[in-house]
Design an enzyme around this catalytic site. Structure first.
Site, PDB file in Angstrom:
ATOM      1  N   HIS A   1     -24.381  -5.742  -4.281  1.00 45.08           N
ATOM      2  CA  HIS A   1     -23.048  -5.927  -5.185  1.00 45.08           C
ATOM      3  C   HIS A   1     -22.300  -4.516  -5.476  1.00 45.08           C
ATOM      4  O   HIS A   1     -21.560  -4.421  -6.247  1.00 45.08           O
ATOM      5  CB  HIS A   1     -23.144  -6.627  -6.436  1.00 45.08           C
ATOM      6  CG  HIS A   1     -24.025  -7.640  -6.310  1.00 45.08           C
ATOM      7  ND1 HIS A   1     -23.469  -9.000  -6.386  1.00 45.08           N
ATOM      8  CD2 HIS A   1     -25.232  -7.820  -6.681  1.00 45.08           C
ATOM      9  CE1 HIS A   1     -24.289 -10.053  -6.112  1.00 45.08           C
ATOM     10  NE2 HIS A   1     -25.631  -9.207  -6.598  1.00 45.08           N
TER      11      HIS A   1
ATOM     12  N   SER B   1      -2.883  15.694   4.425  1.00 45.31           N
ATOM     13  CA  SER B   1      -1.452  14.760   3.966  1.00 45.31           C
ATOM     14  C   SER B   1      -0.586  16.078   3.856  1.00 45.31           C
ATOM     15  O   SER B   1      -0.702  17.254   3.965  1.00 45.31           O
ATOM     16  CB  SER B   1      -1.828  14.609   2.677  1.00 45.31           C
ATOM     17  OG  SER B   1      -0.484  14.579   1.857  1.00 45.31           O
TER      18      SER B   1
ATOM     19  N   LYS C   1      -6.020  17.283   0.378  1.00 53.33           N
ATOM     20  CA  LYS C   1      -6.499  16.208   1.060  1.00 53.33           C
ATOM     21  C   LYS C   1      -7.083  16.502   2.300  1.00 53.33           C
ATOM     22  O   LYS C   1      -6.537  17.068   3.092  1.00 53.33           O
ATOM     23  CB  LYS C   1      -5.252  15.184   1.049  1.00 53.33           C
ATOM     24  CG  LYS C   1      -4.845  14.615  -0.180  1.00 53.33           C
ATOM     25  CD  LYS C   1      -5.731  13.438  -0.601  1.00 53.33           C
ATOM     26  CE  LYS C   1      -4.837  12.315  -0.607  1.00 53.33           C
ATOM     27  NZ  LYS C   1      -5.552  10.921  -0.688  1.00 53.33           N
TER      28      LYS C   1
ATOM     29  N   GLU D   1     -10.978   4.960   8.921  1.00 58.11           N
ATOM     30  CA  GLU D   1      -9.782   3.912   8.406  1.00 58.11           C
ATOM     31  C   GLU D   1      -9.143   3.186   9.532  1.00 58.11           C
ATOM     32  O   GLU D   1      -9.071   2.048   9.642  1.00 58.11           O
ATOM     33  CB  GLU D   1      -8.779   4.361   7.408  1.00 58.11           C
ATOM     34  CG  GLU D   1      -9.144   4.900   6.016  1.00 58.11           C
ATOM     35  CD  GLU D   1      -8.347   5.671   5.243  1.00 58.11           C
ATOM     36  OE1 GLU D   1      -7.575   5.110   4.683  1.00 58.11           O
ATOM     37  OE2 GLU D   1      -8.391   6.877   5.444  1.00 58.11           O
TER      38      GLU D   1
END
Ligand code: ARG
Length: 468
Positions: free
Chosen positions: A155, A276, A282, A289
């Site tokens: 979980h 970024s 970043k 992704e």
């Protein structure tokens, strides 16, 4: 010039030509188309349907086309409807009248069925090879990290400590199954449709077994209608590719979580991260992704072909031309994703200390503390309750079970002795789990040895002799 212009009195409407044409994408298998034609011609001569001189002229012409496409002097343009027409028209230009005999005893229906099978068969072997490289990398990392601890989750909540080797080995298992799925498909698909004609075979005395053997098939297909309209192997392949993507995507999801500011379990290499345009701090996991994102398009290909096939009467229907772009796209996507994933994984830094610290807090040793009581004669259900109370005491004191004073333990149950601390140390928690498949060092060593053996002895799909 069209292959089929004879019974037509009008030119095809240009939009119709464009809509119908497949050459913009089926040129991808020009090599397989030529390979199939050479085998066909070779068989035609063996059967006395072509003379030796005719066969020679045709084979030379076909090899010339192949050479010229590959050296760039022959450009596949859009003037022809498909790659089959392109090769045949070019052959006739090269060798004259004899070129017109190439299509004897053949239809584009069995021809395209063959080309697509040859193409997917080659690509399937290539994907298998890429998966094997990924497995090599996974095993290398697992062997480095048999004593790197991290929390195992259920979980997405910390559950029990495991090792990084154990976690990586879970993915090793998935990709081994993926490889075996590919090999199953290979075995099932490896029958040659050439000679099925348009749908009902042909009156020429073709030797289909011979053509099949020339092209490395296990034999000819057994029903000519099925031969030209079977796309099961594409569906199976896309299903297997979807499963590969699902596995990669899950792994990517974990890497994204592990790479987040909160976790910091891993750090992606600069070469595999992006920045970024506005936020200078970043460093984003875009590759992970994108792989996760591209899973959708591979699933899409599977659903698309299933839907295309569902209402088709026997035998060939033009709908089937729709199998190509999506299959090519899915294959290219999966190949790219496996390669990039392997590169990302092999350059990633694992933060051992952060992982271990995370495994230590979060009460991942609570089960082991309960087992301690059980080993001292306390029934498990009571032990579960006692440790639950102690966890609560820890939360109040903001400490871990390892840091809780002995008198607090004793107040909860008199069976606790100072050896409790050793019994619930993270190392002990892992070390004692030695059932088959568990993360314990002994159990893991045996599994890793079996992986090494697997990678040493396994053959690539469809090969008996090629070194894996
Ligand atoms: N481009 C076609 C396909 O991909 C080739 C077969 C054409 N056959 C036909 N009867 N029109 O399916």
């Amino acid at each position: 010039m069209k292959l089929w212009g004879g019974r037509f009195t009008k030119e095809t409407n240009q939009l119709v030509h464009n809509f119908n044409a497949s050459i913009s994408f089926d040129q991808k298998f020009y090599r397989q188309d030529i390979e199939g034609s050479i085998a066909h011609v070779t068989m035609l001569e063996k059967q006395g349907i072509l003379t030796g001189a005719e066969r020679e002229a045709l084979v030379d012409g076909l090899n010339g086309i192949l050479r010229d496409i590959e050296n760039g002097s022959l450009v596949i343009d859009g003037s022809q409807e498909d790659i089959h027409s392109f090769v045949e028209a070019n052959l006739i230009e090269r060798v004259g009248e004899t070129g017109k005999k190439l299509h004897t005893g053949r239809s584009r229906n069995d021809q395209v069925a063959l080309d697509m099978k040859l193409y997917t068969r080659d690509e399937l072997a290539e994907i298998d090879h890429l998966l094997k490289s990924l497995l090599d990398e996974l095993l290398r990392l697992a062997e480095l990290h048999t004593e790197t601890f991290l929390p195992g989750f259920t979980h997405l909540q910390k559950a029990q400590p495991v090792t990084l080797a154990h976690h990586l080995s879970a993915y090793f298992e998935m990709f081994v199954r993926d490889r075996s799925r590919l090999c199953d498909i290979y075995l099932r698909m490896n029958y040659c449709p050439l000679g099925a004609g348009a749908l009902a075979g042909t009156t020429y005395p073709l030797d289909r077994g011979y053509t099949a053997a020339l092209l490395g098939f296990d034999g000819p297909t057994r029903n000519s209608m099925d031969s030209v309209s079977d796309r099961d192997y594409i569906i199976e392949l896309l299903s297997a590719l979807s499963t590969i993507m699902m596995h990669l995507s899950r792994f990517c999801e974990e890497i994204i979580i592990w790479n987040s500011n909160e976790y910091r379990f891993v750090e992606l290499d600069d070469a595999y991260s992006t920045g970024s345009s506005i936020m200078p701090q970043k460093k984003n996991p875009d590759i992970a992704e994108l792989i996760r994102g591209k899973t959708g398009r591979v699933y899409g290909a599977l659903v698309s072909i299933l839907t295309t096939m569902k209402g088709l009467p026997l035998a060939y229907n033009k709908d089937m031309q729709e199998d190509k772009e999506l299959t090519f796209d899915a294959i290219d996507t999966v190949k790219g994703c496996i390669s990039l994933f392997t590169g990302m994984l092999s350059t990633m830094k694992f933060n051992r200390e952060v992982m271990e610290a995370s495994a230590k807090n979060g009460f991942t040793n609570a089960t082991d503390a309960a087992d301690y009581l059980v080993n001292h004669g306390v029934p498990f259900r009571d032990a579960h309750g006692i440790i639950g109370q102690l966890v609560l005491a820890c939360i109040e004191r903001d400490c871990s079970l390892d840091e809780l004073p002995l008198d607090v333990y004793r107040a909860a149950s008199p069976v606790f002795e100072p050896d409790i601390y050793d019994a619930i140390s993270m190392r002990t928690c892992v070390e004692k789990r030695n059932t088959v498949g568990a993360p314990g060092f002994q159990a893991m060593a045996e599994v890793l040895a079996s992986y090494r053996e697997y990678l040493r002895t396994t053959k690539l799909c469809g090969t008996d002799d090629r070194e894996a």
